[in-house]
Design a protein around this motif. Structure first.
Motif, PDB file in Angstrom:
ATOM      1  N   LEU A 282       0.793  -1.227   0.000  1.00  0.00           N
ATOM      2  CA  LEU A 282       0.000   0.000   0.000  1.00  0.00           C
ATOM      3  C   LEU A 282       0.829   1.282   0.000  1.00  0.00           C
ATOM      4  CD1 LEU A 282      -2.883  -0.989   2.453  1.00  0.00           C
ATOM      5  CD2 LEU A 282      -2.917  -0.912  -0.040  1.00  0.00           C
ATOM      6  N   GLY A 283       2.132   1.177   0.228  1.00  0.00           N
ATOM      7  CA  GLY A 283       2.970   2.363   0.169  1.00  0.00           C
ATOM      8  C   GLY A 283       3.343   2.904   1.538  1.00  0.00           C
ATOM      9  N   LYS A 284       4.535   3.429   1.622  1.00  0.00           N
ATOM     10  CA  LYS A 284       5.030   4.013   2.861  1.00  0.00           C
ATOM     11  C   LYS A 284       4.580   5.465   2.957  1.00  0.00           C
ATOM     12  CE  LYS A 284       9.381   4.930   5.313  1.00  0.00           C
ATOM     13  NZ  LYS A 284      10.859   4.827   5.246  1.00  0.00           N
ATOM     14  N   PRO A 285       4.037   5.899   4.089  1.00  0.00           N
ATOM     15  CA  PRO A 285       3.578   7.286   4.220  1.00  0.00           C
ATOM     16  C   PRO A 285       4.705   8.278   3.941  1.00  0.00           C
ATOM     17  CG  PRO A 285       2.879   5.970   6.094  1.00  0.00           C
ATOM     18  CD  PRO A 285       3.852   5.126   5.320  1.00  0.00           C
ATOM     19  N   ASP A 286       4.405   9.270   3.099  1.00  0.00           N
ATOM     20  CA  ASP A 286       5.415  10.291   2.795  1.00  0.00           C
ATOM     21  C   ASP A 286       4.824  11.694   2.858  1.00  0.00           C
ATOM     22  OD1 ASP A 286       3.794  10.312   0.612  1.00  0.00           O
ATOM     23  OD2 ASP A 286       5.354   9.880  -0.868  1.00  0.00           O
ATOM     24  N   GLY A 287       3.708  11.834   3.574  1.00  0.00           N
ATOM     25  CA  GLY A 287       3.073  13.133   3.686  1.00  0.00           C
ATOM     26  C   GLY A 287       1.921  13.336   2.733  1.00  0.00           C
ATOM     27  N   ARG A 288       1.811  12.484   1.704  1.00  0.00           N
ATOM     28  CA  ARG A 288       0.730  12.644   0.732  1.00  0.00           C
ATOM     29  C   ARG A 288      -0.513  11.852   1.110  1.00  0.00           C
ATOM     30  NH1 ARG A 288       3.206  10.653  -4.682  1.00  0.00           N
ATOM     31  NH2 ARG A 288       3.980   9.061  -3.225  1.00  0.00           N
ATOM     32  N   PHE A 289      -0.349  10.798   1.904  1.00  0.00           N
ATOM     33  CA  PHE A 289      -1.505   9.981   2.262  1.00  0.00           C
ATOM     34  C   PHE A 289      -1.305   9.379   3.638  1.00  0.00           C
ATOM     35  CE2 PHE A 289       1.359   7.626  -0.536  1.00  0.00           C
ATOM     36  CZ  PHE A 289       1.701   6.536   0.244  1.00  0.00           C
ATOM     37  N   ALA A 290      -2.335   8.748   4.139  1.00  0.00           N
ATOM     38  CA  ALA A 290      -2.337   8.248   5.509  1.00  0.00           C
ATOM     39  C   ALA A 290      -1.426   7.042   5.670  1.00  0.00           C
ATOM     40  CB  ALA A 290      -3.763   7.874   5.922  1.00  0.00           C
ATOM     41  N   ASP A 291      -1.167   6.694   6.919  1.00  0.00           N
ATOM     42  CA  ASP A 291      -0.397   5.494   7.247  1.00  0.00           C
ATOM     43  C   ASP A 291      -1.329   4.293   7.113  1.00  0.00           C
ATOM     44  OD1 ASP A 291       1.093   3.438   8.398  1.00  0.00           O
ATOM     45  OD2 ASP A 291       1.975   4.736   9.916  1.00  0.00           O
ATOM     46  N   PRO A 292      -1.015   3.335   6.234  1.00  0.00           N
ATOM     47  CA  PRO A 292      -1.905   2.176   6.070  1.00  0.00           C
ATOM     48  C   PRO A 292      -1.924   1.253   7.283  1.00  0.00           C
ATOM     49  CG  PRO A 292       0.083   1.882   4.760  1.00  0.00           C
ATOM     50  CD  PRO A 292       0.127   3.289   5.296  1.00  0.00           C
ATOM     51  N   LEU A 293      -0.911   1.342   8.150  1.00  0.00           N
ATOM     52  CA  LEU A 293      -0.867   0.522   9.353  1.00  0.00           C
ATOM     53  C   LEU A 293      -1.449   1.311  10.522  1.00  0.00           C
ATOM     54  CD1 LEU A 293       0.112  -2.098  10.777  1.00  0.00           C
ATOM     55  CD2 LEU A 293       2.284  -0.925  11.206  1.00  0.00           C
ATOM     56  N   ALA A 294      -2.456   0.752  11.166  1.00  0.00           N
ATOM     57  CA  ALA A 294      -3.085   1.425  12.309  1.00  0.00           C
ATOM     58  C   ALA A 294      -2.197   1.250  13.535  1.00  0.00           C
ATOM     59  CB  ALA A 294      -4.475   0.855  12.549  1.00  0.00           C
ATOM     60  N   ASP A 296      -1.891   3.001  16.147  1.00  0.00           N
ATOM     61  CA  ASP A 296      -2.516   3.285  17.432  1.00  0.00           C
ATOM     62  C   ASP A 296      -3.266   2.066  17.986  1.00  0.00           C
ATOM     63  OD1 ASP A 296      -4.262   3.624  15.205  1.00  0.00           O
ATOM     64  OD2 ASP A 296      -5.723   4.606  16.499  1.00  0.00           O
ATOM     65  N   LYS A 297      -3.533   1.083  17.131  1.00  0.00           N
ATOM     66  CA  LYS A 297      -4.241  -0.111  17.573  1.00  0.00           C
ATOM     67  C   LYS A 297      -3.296  -1.261  17.920  1.00  0.00           C
ATOM     68  CE  LYS A 297      -8.469   0.751  14.915  1.00  0.00           C
ATOM     69  NZ  LYS A 297      -9.408   0.209  13.908  1.00  0.00           N
ATOM     70  N   LEU A 298      -2.010  -1.074  17.665  1.00  0.00           N
ATOM     71  CA  LEU A 298      -1.049  -2.139  17.961  1.00  0.00           C
ATOM     72  C   LEU A 298      -0.902  -2.311  19.470  1.00  0.00           C
ATOM     73  CD1 LEU A 298       1.830  -1.623  15.378  1.00  0.00           C
ATOM     74  CD2 LEU A 298       0.470  -3.685  15.678  1.00  0.00           C
ATOM     75  N   THR A 299      -1.079  -3.534  19.932  1.00  0.00           N
ATOM     76  CA  THR A 299      -0.887  -3.835  21.346  1.00  0.00           C
ATOM     77  C   THR A 299       0.580  -4.191  21.569  1.00  0.00           C
ATOM     78  OG1 THR A 299      -3.138  -4.687  21.474  1.00  0.00           O
ATOM     79  CG2 THR A 299      -1.643  -5.289  23.256  1.00  0.00           C
ATOM     80  N   SER A 300       1.255  -3.440  22.433  1.00  0.00           N
ATOM     81  CA  SER A 300       2.700  -3.626  22.604  1.00  0.00           C
ATOM     82  C   SER A 300       3.045  -4.860  23.427  1.00  0.00           C
ATOM     83  CB  SER A 300       3.322  -2.386  23.243  1.00  0.00           C
ATOM     84  OG  SER A 300       2.728  -2.132  24.504  1.00  0.00           O
ATOM     85  N   MET A 301       2.129  -5.312  24.303  1.00  0.00           N
ATOM     86  CA  MET A 301       2.403  -6.475  25.140  1.00  0.00           C
ATOM     87  C   MET A 301       1.837  -7.737  24.492  1.00  0.00           C
ATOM     88  SD  MET A 301       3.589  -8.135  27.685  1.00  0.00           S
ATOM     89  CE  MET A 301       4.216  -6.847  28.758  1.00  0.00           C
TER      90      MET A 301
END
Length: 381
Positions: A282-294, A296-301
């Motif tokens: 989906l592409g790496k965010p470079d300022g033109r579009f959103a981050d395809p990976l959420a 904020d939903k990643l659980t660190s533990m």
């Protein structure tokens, strides 16, 4: 005949268009306009919609306006593109103009079962090791699949004095889940391939800022001795090939949720492969579009316990259970229902949905649920 949907060939008259213009949006839009404005600003910022002067709508060929509504107002508000709604019984809308018979095959209905099967096979091959359950989400999943330019005006809607046209799939067209599956399959196949790259963790850290995760403490010998064991058979032989090669995780996608599990030795590699795969597709965010990976939903533990798709999964006991908050909600709904002398069909249908979901993890509950289901059918007859 290209893009999403795979086939859309239909016509509608001016009266149909005017009926939708007269209806406007569902009342929940006006009731929650502050939240709607915030959502639409994000849509425009991510280039998921075109924003135009509303006076243009009557001059755009092949334009159609669709009502919007708001759901999950008290938790996470989401605007719904009601492609099925008909303001008059003779009207036709977007979901009348294409069929899933011409769309890609859905894979997500079987994904959860396949994920649980993967956990069983891990336990066969690693009888006393901790199995770490994990998952990550794609952000604004459907929106990454773009409509054919000829169909953008078809996906017009009017909000707060602004004309918007969806360039990415909406949460409402019946063909959207099927066309998202192309992205899910591509990411799954690539992640499995990358999993065999011994340098994938370093690559994910250097190129994509791999999120750091923490692993729960290793189980004690006494705890390991309590792990439920599974015997291998022809259908579930474990996760090693006859030559000793380890199989990559399944990376089974349930719409936007990518599920995986592995032992301590491989869980970071498993996450890294998933991260690199979604950015490659989906592409790496470079300022033109959103981050395809959420993120904020990643659980660190990561541990043997995890809530996935609304279920609590325990890889030690190999059990799937209803989370406590959903148990409380179900009990409250039952108590309220039983306290009534009469009920509306909608109330029974809502309770039916809650019970149908909960009964999936209880054999006795499933049998009891069928009694309730049959009672509703009798009442409807």
């Amino acid at each position: 005949l290209e893009g999403s949907p795979s086939k859309c060939n239909a016509s509608a008259d001016v009266a149909n268009y005017q009926a939708y213009r007269m209806y406007g949006n569902h009342k929940t839009i006006d009731e929650h306009m502050t939240k709607v404005r915030k959502t639409m600003a994000k849509e425009a910022r991510n280039d998921f919609v075109l924003t135009l002067d509303p006076a243009l709508i009557d001059f755009v060929p092949n334009a159609h306006v669709t009502p919007l509504g708001v759901v999950n107002v008290d938790t996470k508000p989401r605007c719904v593109f009601d492609s099925t709604m008909r303001p008059e019984k003779w009207c036709s809308g977007i979901n009348d103009w294409h069929t899933n018979l011409t769309e890609p095959t859905l894979i997500f209905p079987t994904s959860f079962l396949l994920h649980l099967t993967w956990i069983l096979n891990l336990r066969i091959s690693y009888p006393r090791q901790e199995l770490f359950n994990g998952d990550d989400d794609a952000s604004s999943a459907f929106r990454w699949v773009k409509y054919h330019p000829n169909l953008v005006a078809l996906h017009s809607f009017l909000i707060d004095g602004t004309l918007m046209m969806a360039t990415g799939q909406t949460f409402g067209d019946k063909g959207c889940p099927a066309n998202w599956e192309a992205i899910a399959k591509a990411r799954q196949a690539l992640a499995q391939h990358l999993w065999n790259d011994n340098s994938i963790v370093e690559r994910a850290q250097a190129e994509y800022s791999l999120p750091s995760i923490a692993l729960a403490p290793s189980p004690t010998p006494d705890e390991s001795a309590t792990f439920v064991q599974i015997n291998a058979d022809a259908l579930n032989p474990g996760v090693f090939l006859p030559d000793g090669t380890r199989i990559a995780p399944g990376y089974h996608h349930h719409v936007d949720d990518n599920m995986y599990a592995d032992v301590k030795e491989h869980i970071v590699r498993t996450l890294a492969s998933s991260v690199v795969a979604i950015y490659t597709v989906l592409g790496k965010p470079d300022g033109r579009f959103a981050d395809p990976l959420a993120r904020d939903k990643l659980t660190s533990m990561y541990s043997h316990l995890r809530r996935i798709l609304g279920w609590e999964i325990n890889t030690r006991s190999l059990m799937v259970s209803l989370p406590q908050d959903k148990r409380d909600k179900l009990i409250a709904a039952l108590e309220a229902f039983l306290a009534q002398a009469t009920y509306q069909i909608l109330e029974a249908a809502e309770l039916h949905g809650l019970l149908s979901t909960a009964a999936q993890v209880s054999r006795k509950g499933r049998a009891l649920f069928f009694n309730f289901q049959n009672a509703i059918r009798d009442e409807l007859r």
